[in-house]
Design a protein around this motif. Structure first.
Motif, PDB file in Angstrom:
ATOM      1  N   THR A  55       0.687  39.817  11.422  1.00  0.00           N
ATOM      2  CA  THR A  55       0.244  38.427  11.310  1.00  0.00           C
ATOM      3  C   THR A  55       1.264  37.577  10.576  1.00  0.00           C
ATOM      4  N   LEU A  56       1.877  38.124   9.548  1.00  0.00           N
ATOM      5  CA  LEU A  56       2.899  37.357   8.818  1.00  0.00           C
ATOM      6  C   LEU A  56       4.081  37.026   9.717  1.00  0.00           C
ATOM      7  N   TYR A  57       4.398  37.904  10.649  1.00  0.00           N
ATOM      8  CA  TYR A  57       5.471  37.611  11.609  1.00  0.00           C
ATOM      9  C   TYR A  57       5.109  36.380  12.441  1.00  0.00           C
TER      10      TYR A  57
ATOM     11  N   ILE B 267       3.008  33.996  11.587  1.00  0.00           N
ATOM     12  CA  ILE B 267       2.919  32.810  10.734  1.00  0.00           C
ATOM     13  C   ILE B 267       4.309  32.313  10.358  1.00  0.00           C
ATOM     14  N   ILE B 268       5.219  33.232  10.048  1.00  0.00           N
ATOM     15  CA  ILE B 268       6.572  32.824   9.654  1.00  0.00           C
ATOM     16  C   ILE B 268       7.294  32.142  10.818  1.00  0.00           C
ATOM     17  N   ARG B 269       7.069  32.637  12.029  1.00  0.00           N
ATOM     18  CA  ARG B 269       7.744  32.084  13.212  1.00  0.00           C
ATOM     19  C   ARG B 269       6.836  31.139  14.000  1.00  0.00           C
ATOM     20  N   GLU B 270       5.845  30.532  13.340  1.00  0.00           N
ATOM     21  CA  GLU B 270       4.868  29.742  14.081  1.00  0.00           C
ATOM     22  C   GLU B 270       5.477  28.477  14.695  1.00  0.00           C
ATOM     23  N   LYS B 271       6.461  27.875  14.037  1.00  0.00           N
ATOM     24  CA  LYS B 271       7.072  26.672  14.612  1.00  0.00           C
ATOM     25  C   LYS B 271       7.818  26.992  15.899  1.00  0.00           C
ATOM     26  N   LYS B 272       8.545  28.103  15.894  1.00  0.00           N
ATOM     27  CA  LYS B 272       9.291  28.485  17.089  1.00  0.00           C
ATOM     28  C   LYS B 272       8.355  28.938  18.196  1.00  0.00           C
TER      29      LYS B 272
ATOM     30  N   ARG C 169      -4.038  33.483  14.580  1.00  0.00           N
ATOM     31  CA  ARG C 169      -3.218  34.194  13.587  1.00  0.00           C
ATOM     32  C   ARG C 169      -3.821  34.130  12.194  1.00  0.00           C
ATOM     33  N   TYR C 170      -4.460  33.008  11.850  1.00  0.00           N
ATOM     34  CA  TYR C 170      -5.045  32.917  10.505  1.00  0.00           C
ATOM     35  C   TYR C 170      -6.370  33.676  10.424  1.00  0.00           C
TER      36      TYR C 170
END
Length: 776
Positions: free
Chosen positions: A399-401, A403-408, A425-426
């Motif tokens: 999930t952190l992956y 969230i970290i790449r959510e803009k892309k 994801r949240y």
């Protein structure tokens, strides 16, 4: 809040009459854009987000531009199809010239050899044994039979049937030679790659020729002329080869020109497409406006949030200034009896939880929103079934992956499964955090216990119990401070202990959540000032549920606190079968028998309390509402008078007492039976938690530990790979989906049906972003 906006600019009237034509015009432009999109897909050209031209077109110029591009591409495609068809015909003609030429050359050589043999064997004087016809044909050329020929290509799969039909139609009076073509050729008519045979047919007579031509047309055999003279054959081959090279160059130039046009379109396509969508949405919305009685202005009625009132007024003021209108628009708030739409302000964290609730039904206006509780209760119920902090960490990393790449990832086109995971994801983040928490309580890390918070409270009485599978443990330290003591794992009493613990926890959590749902029905009834639902729905439901299962939850807590060995099954069963019998050793507190009699009496009373009074009170309320009701004279238009009459007819509908009573009977039976079935339904928390734990234990002990015991690196690697795939495929994918669906059912059926009607409709404001997203 319902609002009304009056547009007083006179030019709006003339524009209003043209809105259907404007919508058709935008639809035609959308069709042209779809045509351009299809052409780009065929040419494998993708749209570009960068706009090359600095000048932006208005809608009129764009319409002209799209028309010109459509005509240019249509003409180019038609010319290209003609050239491509001619090119394919020439390629086939070239193949026929080569293959038929080989047939003619071989036939000519064999005929020459036969003639030489016949001339060598034939004496000068004709003998009595020589054929008369042969002599006559050799001496008289006018009596020789002249054969005609047809050549072409036929599909290979039809070659056998083609030859058979020709033989039958001509009764064998023809000669067919076929040669397979080594490479596939493009059929001029269909444009598809086809395996074909080259053929040459020799026949005699015009009648046979007409039959052969019809058969060739029926089998899709393309016919091409073949010169018999050798010199003409060579000349024809050279001409065809030259035309093929010229056509190929012409086609390549045409395709390059078409690709250049499409590349220029691709840089502007998204901008043009959005422009047309916006224009169409504007005229579609204007088409829903109505004229007032003076026919001089347009009236728009709609809904808006209360907090957006000042924003709407500012937008109307800016529109008046920008349009240089002498008269501004009028904004007015209306009072209406219609039920407003429901709108909840969400963000990227809460939107997924709200979608879970909306999938069950949209909340009625100002109804209590279960989405607030779902943020906590949904991942918590999931975690009870998925309790393993090792598996929870795996979900957290994944999930952190996202969230970290959510803009892309948000700017990319994802497939269905990935898009669903990214949208939630949240939700998965909360599920993983709660899974880590419950995993620490269960003390399971891939089914392996750890002494994280302290040493185990138990030690072996003697060395014979060192394998932790026999009796003989004594308490030597303080109670393990958090979660399950690791000594329980692997012991003989592990399964009975954890079964009892998780089953009782499931009942406690289920009764607590159902009580929360009943209390939410109280707040709904209080907000809508529905005293009948408070006194004849909320109170009896609360009494019935807690008289039975609330009492069971209390007994569970008392038993835990006292360390009693009372059989709660026996207590609850005989509370109904023999309420006056002594409890004996199952008694947990003084006066328990009297308390059970009182609770049983309250549960029995609450059933008719829910069933009988409410229909009669609703009928009395309906009669009081319509007593002495009169019309009042209003100064209004004909439309408003008609609307008031329709509302009055709605309120004067006859009260169907039988229908209301049957509905209340169904509702009462549903709640009474549902109180039992819903409580039992929460036992799925225990069942799935046990299944997850046992599956994890089996994979660990029977795969990883077993492969470790062979002391072989190859077996160990194979076991580790199997354990990895089993953990990911079964425990992290299938079990996650299973626990998610069960948690979803508990919220929709067991929790939300206590208070949530979900018969509203969603607020859908006019927004260009949502319109473009929906059409995409």
């Amino acid at each position: 809040m319902q609002i009304i906006i009056v547009f007083t600019k006179p030019s709006y009237y003339s524009a209003y009459t043209l809105h259907p034509m404007k919508i058709k015009r935008c639809g035609e432009m959308s069709r042209k854009l779809r045509f351009l999109k299809e052409q780009m897909l065929k040419a494998a050209i993708s749209t570009s987000s960068t706009q090359l031209s600095g000048t932006s077109l208005d809608i009129d110029d764009l319409e002209i531009k799209l028309g010109e591009l459509e005509v240019e591409l249509t003409e180019g495609n038609a010319n290209n199809e003609k050239l491509q068809r001619t090119y394919n015909e020439l390629v086939e003609y070239n193949v026929v010239l080569q293959k038929a030429g080989e047939c003619f050359y071989s036939a000519q050589r064999s005929a020459t050899e036969q003639q030489r043999e016949m001339s060598a064997d034939q004496p000068d004087d004709s003998s009595l044994e020589s054929p008369l016809l042969q002599q006559e044909m050799l001496t008289d050329p006018s009596k020789q039979v002249k054969l005609g020929s047809l050549s072409g290509l036929v599909p290979k799969e039809k070659a056998m049937a083609f030859e058979r039909i020709l033989f039958r139609a001509t009764r064998g009076n023809m000669l067919l030679r076929q040669e397979p073509v080594d490479e596939t050729v493009t059929d001029p008519l269909s444009g598809e790659k086809v395996n074909k045979n080259a053929f040459v047919i020799f026949y005699s007579g015009d009648r046979a020729k007409s039959k052969i031509v019809k058969i060739c047309d029926a089998f899709g055999a393309n016919r091409y002329p073949f010169p018999e003279d050798t010199g003409k054959q060579l000349q024809t081959i050279q001409e065809v080869s030259g035309k093929i090279s010229e056509l190929k160059a012409t086609i390549e130039i045409g395709l390059a020109q078409r690709d250049s046009i499409l590349k220029n379109i691709s840089s502007e396509f998204d901008h043009w497409n959005n422009m047309v969508k916006k224009e169409k949405a504007i005229y579609h919305t204007l088409n829903m406006l109505s004229l007032d009685v003076t026919k001089k202005c347009l009236v728009a009625e709609g809904w808006s949030p209360v907090f957006a009132t000042s924003q709407i007024e500012d937008a109307l003021l800016r529109a008046t200034v920008d349009s240089k209108s002498q008269v501004g628009s009028i904004f007015q708030v209306l009072n209406t009896q219609e039920s407003p739409p429901t709108y909840f302000q969400t963000n990227k964290f809460t939107s997924a939880f709200q979608e879970i609730v909306d999938a069950y039904g949209i909340a009625k206006y100002q109804e209590a929103n279960p989405g607030v509780f779902t943020i906590v209760t949904f991942p918590f119920l999931f975690a009870i079934m998925f309790g393993d902090w090792g598996h929870g960490i795996c979900l957290l990393v994944a999930t952190l992956y996202l969230i970290i790449r959510e803009k892309k990832l948000a700017s990319q086109k994802l497939d269905d499964i990935m898009d669903m995971m990214f949208g939630g994801r949240y939700v998965i983040l909360m599920m993983s955090l709660f899974s880590i928490y419950t995993g620490l309580i269960y003390n399971e890390f891939f089914s392996v216990p750890f002494e994280l918070f302290a040493k185990s409270a138990y030690v072996c009485r003697d060395p014979s119990c060192g394998d932790a599978t026999t009796e003989g443990l004594i308490k030597a330290r303080p109670t393990y401070p958090f979660g399950v003591d690791p000594v329980w794992h692997g012991s003989r009493s592990e399964l009975p202990f954890l079964n009892s613990l998780k089953m009782k926890l499931s009942i406690l959590i289920g009764v607590a959540q159902m009580n929360l749902g009943i209390f939410m029905s109280y707040f709904n009834a209080k907000f809508f000032r529905n005293a009948i639902n408070i006194w004849y729905q909320f109170i009896p439901q609360l009494i019935f549920l807690n008289s039975l299962f609330g009492y069971l939850s209390l007994l569970i807590i008392i038993k835990w606190c006292m360390g009693s060995k009372a059989d709660l099954y026996h207590v609850m069963i005989y509370m109904f079968l023999s309420p006056t019998d002594d409890l004996g050793e199952n008694q947990l507190f003084p006066g328990q028998k009297l308390v059970q009699l009182v609770l049983l009496l309250l549960a029995l009373v609450s059933v008719p309390w829910m069933l009988i009074p409410k229909p009669f009170l609703l009928k009395r309320q309906h009669d009081q509402r319509h007593q002495g009701q009169q019309y009042t004279m209003l100064e209004a238009t004909d439309e408003s008078v008609t609307e008031l009459e329709e509302q009055h007819e709605d309120h004067n509908e006859e009260f169907e007492f039988g229908e209301v009573f049957v509905h209340q009977l169904i509702h009462t039976i549903e709640f009474v039976l549902g109180a039992v079935s819903n409580t039992a339904s929460y036992l799925r928390l225990w069942a799935l938690s046990l299944a997850h734990s046992e599956l994890s234990s089996v994979f660990y002990e029977k795969v990883l530990v077993l492969s470790w015991g062979y002391n072989n690196i190859i077996i160990l690697i194979i076991g580790a790979v199997i354990f990895l795939f089993a953990t990911i495929g079964v425990l992290l994918v299938m079990e996650t989906l299973s626990a998610f669906l069960h948690a979803l059912r508990l919220h929709w059926v067991e929790f939300q049906n206590k208070f949530y009607e979900g018969d509203g409709y969603k607020f859908a404001p006019f927004a260009f972003a949502s319109i473009i997203e929906e059409e995409d």
